[in-house]
Structure formats: C-alpha cells, structure tokens
Design a protein around this motif. Sequence first.
Motif, mmCIF file in Angstrom:
data_model
loop_
_atom_site.group_PDB
_atom_site.id
_atom_site.type_symbol
_atom_site.label_atom_id
_atom_site.label_comp_id
_atom_site.label_asym_id
_atom_site.label_seq_id
_atom_site.Cartn_x
_atom_site.Cartn_y
_atom_site.Cartn_z
ATOM 1 N N LYS A 198 -45.470 59.046 -51.587
ATOM 2 C CA LYS A 198 -45.108 57.632 -51.803
ATOM 3 C C LYS A 198 -43.894 57.283 -50.949
ATOM 4 O O LYS A 198 -43.023 58.108 -50.692
ATOM 5 N N ASN A 199 -43.816 56.027 -50.527
ATOM 6 C CA ASN A 199 -42.707 55.549 -49.715
ATOM 7 C C ASN A 199 -41.580 55.031 -50.606
ATOM 8 O O ASN A 199 -41.799 54.121 -51.408
ATOM 9 N N VAL A 200 -40.416 55.631 -50.447
ATOM 10 C CA VAL A 200 -39.234 55.237 -51.200
ATOM 11 C C VAL A 200 -38.201 54.733 -50.199
ATOM 12 O O VAL A 200 -37.869 55.433 -49.235
ATOM 13 N N THR A 201 -37.729 53.512 -50.420
ATOM 14 C CA THR A 201 -36.751 52.901 -49.525
ATOM 15 C C THR A 201 -35.435 52.729 -50.257
ATOM 16 O O THR A 201 -35.396 52.186 -51.356
ATOM 17 N N ILE A 202 -34.372 53.206 -49.631
ATOM 18 C CA ILE A 202 -33.022 53.087 -50.167
ATOM 19 C C ILE A 202 -32.231 52.212 -49.209
ATOM 20 O O ILE A 202 -32.121 52.523 -48.021
ATOM 21 N N ILE A 203 -31.705 51.109 -49.726
ATOM 22 C CA ILE A 203 -30.873 50.237 -48.904
ATOM 23 C C ILE A 203 -29.426 50.553 -49.240
ATOM 24 O O ILE A 203 -28.991 50.373 -50.382
ATOM 25 N N GLY A 204 -28.686 51.006 -48.253
ATOM 26 C CA GLY A 204 -27.289 51.397 -48.418
ATOM 27 C C GLY A 204 -27.107 52.808 -47.917
ATOM 28 O O GLY A 204 -28.036 53.620 -47.981
ATOM 29 N N GLY A 205 -25.930 53.106 -47.409
ATOM 30 C CA GLY A 205 -25.701 54.413 -46.827
ATOM 31 C C GLY A 205 -24.499 55.137 -47.381
ATOM 32 O O GLY A 205 -24.022 56.093 -46.790
ATOM 33 N N ALA A 233 -42.770 49.970 -48.961
ATOM 34 C CA ALA A 233 -42.069 50.661 -50.049
ATOM 35 C C ALA A 233 -42.834 50.585 -51.365
ATOM 36 O O ALA A 233 -43.381 49.548 -51.725
ATOM 37 N N PHE A 234 -42.848 51.706 -52.063
ATOM 38 C CA PHE A 234 -43.351 51.771 -53.430
ATOM 39 C C PHE A 234 -42.166 51.614 -54.393
ATOM 40 O O PHE A 234 -42.183 50.779 -55.273
ATOM 41 N N LEU A 235 -41.135 52.430 -54.190
ATOM 42 C CA LEU A 235 -39.880 52.318 -54.939
ATOM 43 C C LEU A 235 -38.793 51.828 -54.005
ATOM 44 O O LEU A 235 -38.747 52.217 -52.839
ATOM 45 N N ILE A 236 -37.908 50.995 -54.546
ATOM 46 C CA ILE A 236 -36.791 50.452 -53.768
ATOM 47 C C ILE A 236 -35.509 50.656 -54.558
ATOM 48 O O ILE A 236 -35.450 50.321 -55.750
ATOM 49 N N PHE A 237 -34.504 51.208 -53.902
ATOM 50 C CA PHE A 237 -33.180 51.345 -54.501
ATOM 51 C C PHE A 237 -32.216 50.430 -53.756
ATOM 52 O O PHE A 237 -32.060 50.549 -52.537
ATOM 53 N N CYS A 238 -31.582 49.511 -54.481
ATOM 54 C CA CYS A 238 -30.530 48.654 -53.915
ATOM 55 C C CYS A 238 -29.208 49.364 -54.154
ATOM 56 O O CYS A 238 -28.735 49.430 -55.290
ATOM 57 N N HIS A 277 -45.537 44.157 -56.938
ATOM 58 C CA HIS A 277 -46.022 45.519 -57.184
ATOM 59 C C HIS A 277 -44.992 46.592 -56.823
ATOM 60 O O HIS A 277 -45.210 47.768 -57.105
ATOM 61 N N GLN A 278 -43.877 46.209 -56.245
ATOM 62 C CA GLN A 278 -42.848 47.169 -55.864
ATOM 63 C C GLN A 278 -41.840 47.331 -57.000
ATOM 64 O O GLN A 278 -41.413 46.350 -57.601
ATOM 65 N N LEU A 279 -41.467 48.566 -57.280
ATOM 66 C CA LEU A 279 -40.519 48.863 -58.350
ATOM 67 C C LEU A 279 -39.109 48.944 -57.771
ATOM 68 O O LEU A 279 -38.896 49.607 -56.758
ATOM 69 N N ILE A 280 -38.171 48.280 -58.441
ATOM 70 C CA ILE A 280 -36.803 48.179 -57.928
ATOM 71 C C ILE A 280 -35.811 48.769 -58.911
ATOM 72 O O ILE A 280 -35.913 48.575 -60.124
ATOM 73 N N ASN A 281 -34.827 49.481 -58.359
ATOM 74 C CA ASN A 281 -33.666 49.930 -59.114
ATOM 75 C C ASN A 281 -32.460 49.342 -58.415
ATOM 76 O O ASN A 281 -32.118 49.745 -57.304
ATOM 77 N N ASP A 282 -31.825 48.343 -59.049
ATOM 78 C CA ASP A 282 -30.596 47.759 -58.524
ATOM 79 C C ASP A 282 -29.448 48.557 -59.124
ATOM 80 O O ASP A 282 -29.145 48.422 -60.311
ATOM 81 N N CYS A 283 -28.856 49.398 -58.327
ATOM 82 C CA CYS A 283 -27.817 50.311 -58.808
ATOM 83 C C CYS A 283 -26.545 49.587 -59.234
ATOM 84 O O CYS A 283 -25.658 50.204 -59.829
ATOM 85 N N THR A 284 -26.469 48.286 -58.974
ATOM 86 C CA THR A 284 -25.290 47.513 -59.359
ATOM 87 C C THR A 284 -25.541 46.608 -60.561
ATOM 88 O O THR A 284 -24.601 46.039 -61.103
#
Length: 143
Positions: free
Chosen positions: A12-19, A68-73, A91-98
């Motif tokens: 699955k494709n997991v995208t993380i925005i932020g470094g 992306a399947f999962l997205i982390f902000c 359909h994309q699942l998001i985790n907003d870490c903030t």
Amino acid sequence: MSYPVLLQLTGKNVTIIGGGKIATRKARGLLTTGANITVIAPIFTEELQQMPIHRIQENYQAAHLNKAFLIFCCTNDPAVNTQIIRDAAPHQLINDCTDKSRSDFFNMATLQQDDHLIAISTNGNDPTRAKEILQKIRQGADI
C-alpha cells in the motif's frame, strides 16, 4: 462504539507530508509493514535521509496524494495541514498529527511476538501514556 482495526499495509502507498521529528517517527514505525513509503518535505531529518523510502524534496502539492492509501499530515504549518485534509479523496485515510479530530485513524503502541500482537491505544489522546502501558506489559508489571 469504535472498534480498533489493524491494517495490512504490504504494497500500500503511504504518504507522509513533513520531514521533521514526527514524520521521522511515523516513517520509522512503518518500515517493517511492507508499505511503499513516500515522504514529501523541503527538508528531511538525517534519519529520514538514511531510510529506504522514497523522498520528494519539495513543498506539498495536491498531486502528491494521488496514489496514497494512508496520509500522515506531519507539518508544523496549520494551513498546509488543512489543505492536505481538503485535498484528500474520501477513500483516503488521514492522520493529522496536529489535530486528532481531523484523523481517520490513530497509531497504536504495539508489542509484536511470533504468535501474537498486543496493541495499546489512547484514541489519539496520549501516545506517551500508550507507550508507558506497553512498557509495563513488557516488564510484566501491574497496570
């Protein structure tokens, strides 16, 4: 009532925005899942630079979410995190870490053994507490 779910992320494709530090922790936790991890940020931590992941060194753009399947902000910019939420497809699942109220899922502290997995969650309220509980389980202490 909500029910905890463990996802099979292999392939699955997991995208993380932020470094930064949070993005690094999320990527580290995903390394053993078999997911295709992509991190998008203008700057990466040293650890992220060493990980066997795909890195895109640029500012966030909506097109980064296409597969992306999962997205982390994981940015420290509320406007960017809000834009990521707006750009995501239903359909994309998001985790907003903030902001847990804008998250579809939360990470769990886990203890993996050959024949079982123990997962602890505080529903995104206190990840440190989840880790403390898991540590007590590892040590065999009363909780």
